[in-house]
Scaffold this motif. Structure first.
Motif, PDB file in Angstrom:
ATOM      1  N   GLN A 100      37.193  37.155  43.108  1.00 41.20           N
ATOM      2  CA  GLN A 100      36.973  37.527  41.720  1.00 41.20           C
ATOM      3  C   GLN A 100      36.113  36.494  41.008  1.00 41.20           C
ATOM      4  O   GLN A 100      36.329  35.288  41.135  1.00 41.20           O
ATOM      5  N   THR A 158      37.204  38.444  34.988  1.00 39.45           N
ATOM      6  CA  THR A 158      38.499  39.086  34.816  1.00 39.45           C
ATOM      7  C   THR A 158      38.400  40.310  33.914  1.00 39.45           C
ATOM      8  O   THR A 158      37.447  40.462  33.133  1.00 39.45           O
ATOM      9  N   LYS A 159      39.409  41.150  33.987  1.00 39.54           N
ATOM     10  CA  LYS A 159      39.467  42.323  33.119  1.00 39.54           C
ATOM     11  C   LYS A 159      39.642  41.925  31.663  1.00 39.54           C
ATOM     12  O   LYS A 159      39.405  42.732  30.765  1.00 39.54           O
ATOM     13  N   GLY A 217      36.970  43.960  35.827  1.00 39.73           N
ATOM     14  CA  GLY A 217      36.864  42.785  36.653  1.00 39.73           C
ATOM     15  C   GLY A 217      35.672  42.902  37.584  1.00 39.73           C
ATOM     16  O   GLY A 217      35.191  44.005  37.865  1.00 39.73           O
TER      17      GLY A 217
END
Length: 316
Positions: free
Chosen positions: A177, A180-181, A145
């Protein structure tokens, strides 16, 4: 110059009366002012995207009488513009990797302020002490992320409906953020990239997103994006308990009403009353647009009462 706006449903759930009201006002403003309308499906929220929800949203908006000039365009069709934006921010030292979980953030920021009931303030756990340039070749897009490095201090802007606003992003949500991962851009980054490349300069949306505006302006500045839209943040529709419409308030989905035989003109008539067009009565979308004036729209959120539902079904 022709101004452009967008209708941007997310296929993470079904459209309800509150969504319909915002889209209808956006459409009416555009048709009043001669703006072009882009239909954009914001389908990046991976696991939450529901099968057929995008097509259902398109069909329901058409059923209401809402049209557009371009699209639909789907964000998932081409991810490269978002990757390029992340690489640019990382190379400029304005983005950094972070794999903190929500539970870890919550544990580290129990007493910190947050933007709304759904968003915690990031306490800066992974934030480098100084901005650090990261070469694009070393960026892991699928496994990590990323967060945007937010400066401290108030960020003023003018909302065309709410007036002057001033939000300190660092004190409300912190470094937010942007990737995202799961290897996908966040809402905040994707919106800025898409609005800039699609020439969107008129944005109409719910007031629950007013705190997103300074984040998106900060991102645009960091990306040198041609992005200076005007914003209208409209009141929401809530249940009688003051909370945003949800299952606890009954089934307020447009598809539910259509399946139960409620006509589109009946729904628009209720939305029209909520928008200052006088007592509820059946109306077409064109009649709504002809009578709508943004000056008559209250800044107060609307409460959806049981009597409203009874009227939709012709019971009162």
């Amino acid at each position: 110059m022709t101004h452009r706006t967008r209708l941007a449903p997310s296929p993470t759930g079904a459209l309800h009366l509150g969504n319909a009201r915002t889209f209808l006002v956006n459409w009416a403003l555009a048709r009043h002012q001669g703006w072009q309308i882009v239909m954009r499906i914001e389908d990046l929220d991976g696991p939450r995207v529901k099968h057929d929800a995008a097509q259902q949203a398109i069909d329901l908006l058409r059923w209401l009488g809402i049209d557009w000039d371009e699209g639909p365009v789907y964000q998932m069709t081409d991810l490269e513009p978002y990757r390029m934006a992340l690489r640019k921010l990382a190379e400029r030292g304005l983005a950094y990797p972070c794999n903190c979980t929500r539970r870890e953030i919550e544990a580290a920021s129990r007493s910190a302020p947050h933007a709304d009931e759904h968003e915690l303030r990031y306490p800066g756990t992974c934030r480098p002490a100084e901005p650090r340039s990261i070469a694009a070749a070393s960026i892991e897009l699928e496994e990590c992320g990323w967060r945007f490095r937010v400066p401290d201090g108030p960020h003023p802007f003018v909302d065309q409906f709410l007036g002057e606003q001033q939000i300190n992003v660092q004190q409300t949500v912190g470094d937010f953020q942007i990737w995202t991962k799961g290897g996908l851009p966040s809402y905040q980054l994707a919106v800025v990239v898409d609005d800039a490349r699609q020439g969107i300069d008129r944005i109409v949306r719910g007031n629950d997103l007013v705190t997103s505006t300074p984040r998106q302006q900060l991102l645009a500045n960091a990306l040198d994006a041609d992005y200076a839209p005007q914003f209208w943040h409209l009141p929401l529709v809530r249940g009688t308990d003051g909370k945003r419409l949800a299952k606890r308030h009954g089934d307020t989905r447009l598809v539910h009403y259509r399946e139960q035989g409620v006509g589109a003109q009946r729904i628009i008539g209720l939305l029209a009353e909520w928008c200052g067009l006088g007592p509820r009565r059946t109306l077409t979308a064109e009649e709504f647009a002809a009578g709508f004036e943004i000056e008559n729209l209250s800044q107060q959120d609307v409460l959806f009462h049981p009597t409203d539902e009874r009227w939709l079904f012709g019971e009162s």
